[in-house]
Design an enzyme around this catalytic site. Structure first.
Site, PDB file in Angstrom:
ATOM      1  N   GLY A  94       0.788  -1.224   0.000  1.00  0.00           N
ATOM      2  CA  GLY A  94       0.000   0.000   0.000  1.00  0.00           C
ATOM      3  C   GLY A  94       0.821   1.275   0.000  1.00  0.00           C
ATOM      4  O   GLY A  94       0.260   2.373  -0.030  1.00  0.00           O
ATOM      5  N   MET A 107       5.431   4.513  -4.243  1.00  0.00           N
ATOM      6  CA  MET A 107       6.855   4.651  -4.514  1.00  0.00           C
ATOM      7  C   MET A 107       7.083   5.360  -5.840  1.00  0.00           C
ATOM      8  O   MET A 107       6.434   5.041  -6.838  1.00  0.00           O
ATOM      9  CB  MET A 107       7.512   3.264  -4.563  1.00  0.00           C
ATOM     10  CG  MET A 107       9.003   3.292  -4.862  1.00  0.00           C
ATOM     11  SD  MET A 107       9.725   1.606  -4.790  1.00  0.00           S
ATOM     12  CE  MET A 107      11.454   1.983  -5.146  1.00  0.00           C
ATOM     13  N   PRO A 108       7.992   6.339  -5.887  1.00  0.00           N
ATOM     14  CA  PRO A 108       8.332   6.975  -7.169  1.00  0.00           C
ATOM     15  C   PRO A 108       8.906   5.942  -8.132  1.00  0.00           C
ATOM     16  O   PRO A 108       9.592   4.995  -7.709  1.00  0.00           O
ATOM     17  CB  PRO A 108       9.394   8.012  -6.782  1.00  0.00           C
ATOM     18  CG  PRO A 108       9.170   8.277  -5.330  1.00  0.00           C
ATOM     19  CD  PRO A 108       8.715   6.962  -4.759  1.00  0.00           C
ATOM     20  N   GLY A 142      20.399   6.677  -8.763  1.00  0.00           N
ATOM     21  CA  GLY A 142      21.244   5.657  -8.146  1.00  0.00           C
ATOM     22  C   GLY A 142      22.603   6.245  -7.807  1.00  0.00           C
ATOM     23  O   GLY A 142      23.066   7.184  -8.474  1.00  0.00           O
ATOM     24  N   ASP A 178      18.580   5.977  -4.195  1.00  0.00           N
ATOM     25  CA  ASP A 178      19.000   4.601  -3.950  1.00  0.00           C
ATOM     26  C   ASP A 178      20.473   4.549  -3.562  1.00  0.00           C
ATOM     27  O   ASP A 178      21.329   5.103  -4.253  1.00  0.00           O
ATOM     28  CB  ASP A 178      18.787   3.754  -5.208  1.00  0.00           C
ATOM     29  CG  ASP A 178      19.183   2.301  -4.993  1.00  0.00           C
ATOM     30  OD1 ASP A 178      18.304   1.497  -4.643  1.00  0.00           O
ATOM     31  OD2 ASP A 178      20.375   1.961  -5.189  1.00  0.00           O
ATOM     32  N   TYR A 216      28.058   0.495  -1.150  1.00  0.00           N
ATOM     33  CA  TYR A 216      28.524   1.642  -1.931  1.00  0.00           C
ATOM     34  C   TYR A 216      29.442   2.555  -1.124  1.00  0.00           C
ATOM     35  O   TYR A 216      30.079   3.448  -1.681  1.00  0.00           O
ATOM     36  CB  TYR A 216      27.343   2.469  -2.435  1.00  0.00           C
ATOM     37  CG  TYR A 216      26.372   1.730  -3.326  1.00  0.00           C
ATOM     38  CD1 TYR A 216      26.642   0.448  -3.813  1.00  0.00           C
ATOM     39  CD2 TYR A 216      25.155   2.311  -3.693  1.00  0.00           C
ATOM     40  CE1 TYR A 216      25.746  -0.216  -4.610  1.00  0.00           C
ATOM     41  CE2 TYR A 216      24.249   1.647  -4.497  1.00  0.00           C
ATOM     42  CZ  TYR A 216      24.549   0.382  -4.954  1.00  0.00           C
ATOM     43  OH  TYR A 216      23.650  -0.273  -5.752  1.00  0.00           O
ATOM     44  N   LYS A 250      20.477  -0.845   0.933  1.00  0.00           N
ATOM     45  CA  LYS A 250      20.597  -2.297   0.843  1.00  0.00           C
ATOM     46  C   LYS A 250      21.605  -2.800   1.879  1.00  0.00           C
ATOM     47  O   LYS A 250      22.666  -2.202   2.049  1.00  0.00           O
ATOM     48  CB  LYS A 250      21.046  -2.693  -0.569  1.00  0.00           C
ATOM     49  CG  LYS A 250      20.052  -2.294  -1.645  1.00  0.00           C
ATOM     50  CD  LYS A 250      20.524  -2.624  -3.041  1.00  0.00           C
ATOM     51  CE  LYS A 250      21.436  -1.589  -3.626  1.00  0.00           C
ATOM     52  NZ  LYS A 250      20.802  -0.299  -3.893  1.00  0.00           N
ATOM     53  N   HIS A 282      21.019  -7.190  -0.328  1.00  0.00           N
ATOM     54  CA  HIS A 282      21.774  -6.857  -1.534  1.00  0.00           C
ATOM     55  C   HIS A 282      22.114  -8.077  -2.393  1.00  0.00           C
ATOM     56  O   HIS A 282      22.128  -7.992  -3.611  1.00  0.00           O
ATOM     57  CB  HIS A 282      23.073  -6.138  -1.149  1.00  0.00           C
ATOM     58  CG  HIS A 282      23.615  -5.276  -2.232  1.00  0.00           C
ATOM     59  ND1 HIS A 282      24.317  -4.122  -1.996  1.00  0.00           N
ATOM     60  CD2 HIS A 282      23.569  -5.382  -3.574  1.00  0.00           C
ATOM     61  CE1 HIS A 282      24.668  -3.568  -3.138  1.00  0.00           C
ATOM     62  NE2 HIS A 282      24.232  -4.325  -4.110  1.00  0.00           N
TER      63      HIS A 282
END
Length: 464
Positions: free
Chosen positions: A185, A188-189, A194, A219, A224, A253, A282
């Protein structure tokens, strides 16, 4: 001990050998290459020993391999006791104790003489693979011609079960609002930014520029090494009144070494946020079952709003569904015009799970190839748009959330300006015809929906 390690490394520097570890009857494999600190597990590229550059020492069927990489990949556990300088391997009902500088190992408490002294550092202990494999009922073979060690773990694979619940089906993308309603529900765009490969400083600027340009989906990931930068970029935008926290959709992640509540809390601390909108596992490595259950607990505690997966094929996705009380909202996988993931989408649709495309423009080394594709160029010229915009618009109309990466303010702005044109049915058909069914990152199992994580991770086991 240092002399022993030095001697072993000197010997193996002369060879170019590969150790291949097969984990089951469906050709699950782990591949290690001499002098390389990276390995592939079912085609997913990862470091053998993240952040430390550990390489396998390979000679023959008594090959010495990093224990954590091998044992955990094949479903076992490894613990290190710094007081006794002992590494304990547990697999099923079997336990092996390896003591530093000793040719004696203890298999279920019984002393065994080793023909190769284990090189023990800590929980990254090297081990003589034939003794370990055969002690744990794994098959092991040495191929002189290919100079490879093959370990086989046989187990009965349970047949896939037909879900006993009604199909959920993914909601259609709202191309006017630029959002999709997830299976929990939450809205989300469908287009965002990224931050893979960006430094901490670059991620801060990119996040700020993206929010300033109108993007609302950000994201990042522990792997990263830039969650702190993303957090600073978010704070800058909020402090300047560009957005409110509620208007931003933040995804991060967990790395396999942090598949627990501590890993979740560490993400929030680095981001400087009280909650994230979406958290993903991930990689399908490590104890991903416990990791998923930890995320479900974090949802109950208000730390995460939606949870999902990354780089999971349908078989492993089904494994998650056997224990899930919250179905994954998103599966983030390699998806682009040359690898469109139609079968994966059909499978996920029964759970209302949406695909999110990493490397939506083809990724490093392939972006320009895709931009120059005659079909894409033709469509771009017809709309007065760039090839990048056409590809991203195709993603949205095809039902993929897209997170292109960039550290260029102009490109960031261009990548989200996708709602003033529409591809025709004929143009969508032409784009669909570009699908080769082959990912860029090869080397995975026969299940074509298994996606390679693509790159070598520059981080240590703690994601620092």
């Amino acid at each position: 001990m240092k002399k022993l390690i030095s001697t072993l490394l000197s010997i193996v520097m002369c060879f170019g050998l590969v150790a291949s570890v097969q984990a089951d009857e469906v050709q699950q494999t782990l591949v290690m290459t001499i002098n390389s600190p990276t390995m592939t597990v079912d085609g997913v590229s990862a470091e053998v020993d993240p952040g430390r550059g550990t390489t396998p020492i390979i000679s023959n069927d008594r090959t010495i391999l990093p224990v954590r990489a091998v044992v955990e990949t094949l479903g076992g556990e490894i613990a290190w006791d710094d007081t006794t300088r002992t590494a304990t391997i547990t697999y099923g009902e079997n336990t092996i104790d390896l003591v530093i500088d000793s040719n004696t190992a203890y298999l279920n408490g019984e002393p065994q003489t080793l023909d190769v002294t284990p090189v023990i550092i800590d929980d990254r202990t090297y081990l003589p693979i034939r003794f370990i494999a055969e002690s744990l009922d794994w098959g092991v073979e040495w191929n002189e011609a290919t100079q490879s060690v093959t370990i086989t773990r046989t187990y009965e694979e349970e047949p896939e079960e037909t879900p006993d619940t009604e199909a959920v089906h993914t909601n259609e993308f709202d191309l006017e609002k630029g959002t999709v309603l997830l299976n929990n529900g939450l809205e989300m765009p469908i287009i965002g930014i990224g931050t893979f490969t960006l430094t901490d400083e670059q991620a801060e600027d990119t996040t700020y520029w993206a929010l300033q340009s109108g993007a609302r989906l950000i994201d990042t990931a522990t792997a990263y090494n830039n969650e702190e930068g993303v957090g600073r970029g978010i704070k800058r935008a909020i402090d300047e009144g560009i957005v409110t926290r509620e208007e931003i959709f933040v995804t991060t992640k967990l790395w396999p070494s942090g598949y627990d509540m501590d890993g979740i809390d560490a993400c929030l601390e680095r981001l400087g946020l009280e909650y994230v909108d979406l958290m993903l596992l991930h990689q399908p490595m490590g104890d991903y079952i416990a990791g998923y259950q930890a995320m479900e607990q974090a949802v109950a505690e208000g730390k995460i709003k939606a949870i999902g997966l990354s780089n999971f094929n349908t078989r492993l996705f089904g494994e998650i569904m056997e224990i899930a009380t919250i179905p994954p909202a998103v599966n983030q996988v390699e998806t682009h015009p040359y690898y469109q993931q139609a079968e994966m989408m059909e499978y996920l649709d029964q759970y209302g799970t949406v695909i999110e495309a990493w490397y939506p423009l083809g990724g490093r080394g392939h972006t320009q190839e895709m931009f120059a594709d005659e079909t894409i160029v033709e469509i771009a010229e017809a709309h007065g748009k760039s090839s990048a915009q056409v590809i991203l618009r195709w993603h949205l109309q095809a039902g993929h959330i897209a997170i292109p990466g960039s550290n260029n303010p102009d490109h960031i702005r261009e990548d989200i300006e996708l709602f003033d044109f529409e591809l025709t049915d004929e143009e969508m058909a032409k784009m669909t015809a570009l699908d080769t069914g082959e990912p860029y990152f090869k080397g995975f199992s026969d299940q074509s929906d298994m996606d390679d994580a693509a790159d070598r991770w520059g981080l240590n086991a703690d994601g620092e």
